[in-house]
Design a protein around this motif. Structure first.
Motif, PDB file in Angstrom:
ATOM      1  N   MET A 131       0.561  -1.382   0.047  1.00 57.12           N
ATOM      2  CA  MET A 131       0.108  -0.313   0.249  1.00 57.12           C
ATOM      3  C   MET A 131       0.968   1.138   0.487  1.00 57.12           C
ATOM      4  SD  MET A 131      -2.858  -1.552   0.084  1.00 57.12           S
ATOM      5  CE  MET A 131      -3.314  -3.017   0.287  1.00 57.12           C
ATOM      6  N   VAL A 132      -0.202   2.336  -0.359  1.00 57.65           N
ATOM      7  CA  VAL A 132       0.427   3.769   0.095  1.00 57.65           C
ATOM      8  C   VAL A 132       1.979   3.542   1.453  1.00 57.65           C
ATOM      9  CG1 VAL A 132       0.854   6.680   0.305  1.00 57.65           C
ATOM     10  CG2 VAL A 132      -0.905   4.686  -1.471  1.00 57.65           C
ATOM     11  N   SER A 133       1.376   3.523   2.602  1.00 60.35           N
ATOM     12  CA  SER A 133       2.678   3.630   3.462  1.00 60.35           C
ATOM     13  C   SER A 133       3.922   2.544   3.324  1.00 60.35           C
ATOM     14  CB  SER A 133       2.086   2.991   4.720  1.00 60.35           C
ATOM     15  OG  SER A 133       1.407   1.665   4.488  1.00 60.35           O
ATOM     16  N   GLN A 134       3.687   1.890   1.954  1.00 60.23           N
ATOM     17  CA  GLN A 134       4.930   0.716   2.387  1.00 60.23           C
ATOM     18  C   GLN A 134       5.201  -0.357   3.318  1.00 60.23           C
ATOM     19  OE1 GLN A 134       5.664  -0.316  -0.993  1.00 60.23           O
ATOM     20  NE2 GLN A 134       4.488   0.649  -1.066  1.00 60.23           N
ATOM     21  N   GLU A 135       4.337  -0.428   4.613  1.00 61.55           N
ATOM     22  CA  GLU A 135       4.283  -0.828   5.825  1.00 61.55           C
ATOM     23  C   GLU A 135       3.651  -2.013   6.395  1.00 61.55           C
ATOM     24  OE1 GLU A 135       4.484   2.414   9.226  1.00 61.55           O
ATOM     25  OE2 GLU A 135       5.285   3.549   8.056  1.00 61.55           O
ATOM     26  N   ASP A 136       3.627  -3.098   7.035  1.00 64.69           N
ATOM     27  CA  ASP A 136       3.727  -4.127   7.198  1.00 64.69           C
ATOM     28  C   ASP A 136       2.569  -4.320   8.307  1.00 64.69           C
ATOM     29  OD1 ASP A 136       4.595  -5.936   4.965  1.00 64.69           O
ATOM     30  OD2 ASP A 136       6.311  -6.558   6.808  1.00 64.69           O
ATOM     31  N   PHE A 137       1.162  -3.983   8.057  1.00 59.95           N
ATOM     32  CA  PHE A 137       0.280  -4.151   9.386  1.00 59.95           C
ATOM     33  C   PHE A 137      -0.664  -5.349   9.231  1.00 59.95           C
ATOM     34  CE2 PHE A 137       1.000   0.063   8.588  1.00 59.95           C
ATOM     35  CZ  PHE A 137       1.544   0.508   9.427  1.00 59.95           C
ATOM     36  N   THR A 138      -1.725  -6.313  10.556  1.00 54.59           N
ATOM     37  CA  THR A 138      -2.429  -7.613  10.286  1.00 54.59           C
ATOM     38  C   THR A 138      -3.435  -6.316  10.504  1.00 54.59           C
ATOM     39  OG1 THR A 138      -0.453  -8.100  10.548  1.00 54.59           O
ATOM     40  CG2 THR A 138      -2.303  -9.733  10.871  1.00 54.59           C
ATOM     41  N   ILE A 139      -4.715  -7.621  10.140  1.00 51.56           N
ATOM     42  CA  ILE A 139      -6.365  -7.526   9.978  1.00 51.56           C
ATOM     43  C   ILE A 139      -6.514  -8.643  10.807  1.00 51.56           C
ATOM     44  CG2 ILE A 139      -8.502  -7.072   9.287  1.00 51.56           C
ATOM     45  CD1 ILE A 139      -7.094  -4.676   8.105  1.00 51.56           C
ATOM     46  N   VAL A 140      -6.295  -8.013  12.024  1.00 55.33           N
ATOM     47  CA  VAL A 140      -7.730  -8.657  13.260  1.00 55.33           C
ATOM     48  C   VAL A 140      -8.906  -9.214  13.487  1.00 55.33           C
ATOM     49  CG1 VAL A 140      -4.864  -9.024  14.830  1.00 55.33           C
ATOM     50  CG2 VAL A 140      -7.351  -7.417  14.881  1.00 55.33           C
ATOM     51  N   LYS A 141      -9.345 -10.279  13.759  1.00 56.68           N
ATOM     52  CA  LYS A 141     -10.857 -10.228  13.817  1.00 56.68           C
ATOM     53  C   LYS A 141     -10.882 -10.265  15.451  1.00 56.68           C
ATOM     54  CE  LYS A 141     -14.703 -13.001  11.501  1.00 56.68           C
ATOM     55  NZ  LYS A 141     -14.365 -14.289  10.340  1.00 56.68           N
ATOM     56  N   CYS A 142     -12.199 -10.004  15.427  1.00 58.72           N
ATOM     57  CA  CYS A 142     -12.628 -10.177  17.143  1.00 58.72           C
ATOM     58  C   CYS A 142     -14.018 -11.898  16.702  1.00 58.72           C
ATOM     59  CB  CYS A 142     -14.111  -8.996  17.462  1.00 58.72           C
ATOM     60  SG  CYS A 142     -14.720  -9.510  19.054  1.00 58.72           S
ATOM     61  N   ASP A 143     -13.280 -11.958  17.892  1.00 54.03           N
ATOM     62  CA  ASP A 143     -14.222 -13.869  18.019  1.00 54.03           C
ATOM     63  C   ASP A 143     -15.542 -14.144  18.070  1.00 54.03           C
ATOM     64  OD1 ASP A 143     -11.458 -14.939  16.999  1.00 54.03           O
ATOM     65  OD2 ASP A 143     -10.621 -15.414  18.775  1.00 54.03           O
ATOM     66  N   SER A 144     -16.066 -13.289  19.240  1.00 54.52           N
ATOM     67  CA  SER A 144     -17.131 -13.133  19.937  1.00 54.52           C
ATOM     68  C   SER A 144     -18.263 -12.058  18.491  1.00 54.52           C
ATOM     69  CB  SER A 144     -17.561 -12.268  20.657  1.00 54.52           C
ATOM     70  OG  SER A 144     -16.727 -10.714  20.674  1.00 54.52           O
ATOM     71  N   CYS A 145     -17.463 -11.260  17.795  1.00 53.64           N
ATOM     72  CA  CYS A 145     -18.196 -10.615  16.680  1.00 53.64           C
ATOM     73  C   CYS A 145     -17.970 -10.304  15.262  1.00 53.64           C
ATOM     74  CB  CYS A 145     -19.035  -8.548  17.157  1.00 53.64           C
ATOM     75  SG  CYS A 145     -17.326  -7.717  16.875  1.00 53.64           S
ATOM     76  N   GLY A 146     -16.937 -10.976  14.798  1.00 48.15           N
ATOM     77  CA  GLY A 146     -16.480 -10.784  14.233  1.00 48.15           C
ATOM     78  C   GLY A 146     -15.901  -9.334  13.626  1.00 48.15           C
ATOM     79  N   PHE A 147     -15.742  -8.346  13.935  1.00 50.99           N
ATOM     80  CA  PHE A 147     -15.152  -7.354  13.677  1.00 50.99           C
ATOM     81  C   PHE A 147     -13.932  -7.362  13.182  1.00 50.99           C
ATOM     82  CE2 PHE A 147     -14.279  -2.652  14.650  1.00 50.99           C
ATOM     83  CZ  PHE A 147     -15.387  -1.922  13.469  1.00 50.99           C
ATOM     84  N   LEU A 148     -13.876  -6.855  12.354  1.00 46.99           N
ATOM     85  CA  LEU A 148     -12.161  -6.689  12.102  1.00 46.99           C
ATOM     86  C   LEU A 148     -11.254  -5.349  11.845  1.00 46.99           C
ATOM     87  CD1 LEU A 148     -12.757  -8.114   7.964  1.00 46.99           C
ATOM     88  CD2 LEU A 148     -12.088  -9.302  10.591  1.00 46.99           C
ATOM     89  N   ALA A 149      -9.945  -4.956  12.576  1.00 53.09           N
ATOM     90  CA  ALA A 149      -9.521  -4.191  13.158  1.00 53.09           C
ATOM     91  C   ALA A 149      -8.251  -4.267  12.427  1.00 53.09           C
ATOM     92  CB  ALA A 149      -9.248  -4.251  14.404  1.00 53.09           C
ATOM     93  N   THR A 150      -7.145  -3.005  12.005  1.00 55.70           N
ATOM     94  CA  THR A 150      -6.068  -2.975  11.959  1.00 55.70           C
ATOM     95  C   THR A 150      -5.166  -2.634  13.245  1.00 55.70           C
ATOM     96  OG1 THR A 150      -6.464  -1.315   9.893  1.00 55.70           O
ATOM     97  CG2 THR A 150      -4.537  -1.254  10.931  1.00 55.70           C
ATOM     98  N   SER A 151      -3.676  -3.833  13.228  1.00 53.27           N
ATOM     99  CA  SER A 151      -2.768  -3.725  13.305  1.00 53.27           C
ATOM    100  C   SER A 151      -1.327  -3.871  13.500  1.00 53.27           C
ATOM    101  CB  SER A 151      -3.471  -5.512  14.685  1.00 53.27           C
ATOM    102  OG  SER A 151      -2.362  -5.517  15.544  1.00 53.27           O
ATOM    103  N   PRO A 152      -0.660  -3.535  13.576  1.00 49.97           N
ATOM    104  CA  PRO A 152      -0.784  -2.496  15.130  1.00 49.97           C
ATOM    105  C   PRO A 152      -1.152  -1.033  14.466  1.00 49.97           C
ATOM    106  CG  PRO A 152       1.254  -3.124  14.356  1.00 49.97           C
ATOM    107  CD  PRO A 152       0.970  -3.676  13.805  1.00 49.97           C
ATOM    108  N   ARG A 153      -2.208  -0.590  15.642  1.00 52.05           N
ATOM    109  CA  ARG A 153      -2.988   0.384  15.585  1.00 52.05           C
ATOM    110  C   ARG A 153      -2.172   1.985  15.671  1.00 52.05           C
ATOM    111  NH1 ARG A 153      -7.812   2.817  18.526  1.00 52.05           N
ATOM    112  NH2 ARG A 153      -6.844   4.611  18.770  1.00 52.05           N
TER     113      ARG A 153
END
Length: 270
Positions: free
Chosen positions: A1-23
């Motif tokens: 992507m534009v930032s050229q840095e590595d991030f992970t998408i993590v998923k909440c086991d209970s609700c399925g919500f996705l978030a960027t990590s590390p934030r």
């Protein structure tokens, strides 16, 4: 992507919500927007792609105003993340009283130069007084906000009882998202802190006193995102391949309201 840095998408086991990590820390987020690739802030017209973006945006702002007017009485409108002010100018020209919030100093300067609009620099500058606005709009902004629930609770307070909150966000369940996988441009980490589906948006709305009354497809976004995704995946935009992928995504998501980006129309829950 534009930032050229590595991030992970993590998923909440209970609700399925996705978030960027590390934030990224809140005070570090601004530097990820300092790119001419982020043309909604820079307003650049140097490339063919950027010029095409400007042309399509002119139609898009008219469509957005009409969507707002389908669900809210014409009056006071707050646009969060108003960028260079094109949507606000469209609304002002058509009789709305406008307020904009934009954290980017460059975008605020462009809004003032081009449209005579002076957005607020922070949501904190918007009063907490109840029932101020007939409509609140967020066009690809919610995914950028660090504190989702705090923002939505304030929206609930300042929105009039019959007002409408319109939220446009990428849809990671779309066909183009599945096609491009990790190279799907609308992941856009780390400036996209959160990643939405219809179910996660429904849960977020209900948690904060709203209900979704309509979902609209944003058909252009499938092509726009596919162009960028081709660039990330293959090193060039490959417009023919991007067009075909965007078209397939739109056809697959048309009736099910599952295109690359969706607009959620929220009202206060009864």
């Amino acid at each position: 992507m534009v930032s050229q840095e590595d991030f992970t998408i993590v998923k909440c086991d209970s609700c399925g919500f996705l978030a960027t990590s590390p934030r990224p820390a809140d005070d570090q987020l601004g530097r990820y927007y300092e790119s001419e690739d982020y043309i909604s802030h820079s307003n650049t017209k140097k490339s063919l792609f950027s010029r095409a973006y400007q042309i399509v945006r002119n139609k898009a702002v008219r469509d957005k105003r009409k969507w707002v007017e389908q669900h809210a009485s014409k009056g006071d409108l707050l646009d969060m993340g108003c960028g260079t002010g094109h949507f606000l100018n469209e609304c002002k020209t058509n009789g709305w009283n406008i307020t904009g919030v934009e954290v980017s100093e460059v975008a605020r300067a462009n809004a003032k130069t081009e449209h005579g609009i002076e957005p607020l620099s922070s949501f904190d500058e918007v009063s907490d007084s109840p029932a101020q606005f007939d409509a609140i709009s967020m066009w690809h902004v919610l995914e950028h906000l660090p504190n989702l629930n705090e923002h939505l609770q304030k929206f609930h307070t300042i929105l009039k009882e019959n007002g409408a909150l319109l939220i446009a966000v990428p849809n990671h369940e779309s066909l183009d998202a599945k096609h491009y996988g990790p190279q799907w441009a609308a992941w856009d980490v780390p400036i996209h802190l959160w990643h939405f589906s219809k179910s996660s948006m429904n849960n977020l709305a209900a948690k904060n006193g709203f209900e979704i009354v309509e979902i609209k497809n944003m058909s252009f976004d499938s092509f726009y995102v596919s162009l960028l995704s081709e660039k990330y995946k293959n090193g060039s935009m490959r417009p023919i391949q991007a067009f075909l992928t965007g078209l397939r995504s739109n056809l697959a998501g048309r009736s099910s309201k599952n295109m690359s980006s969706l607009v959620y129309v929220l009202k206060k829950a009864v």
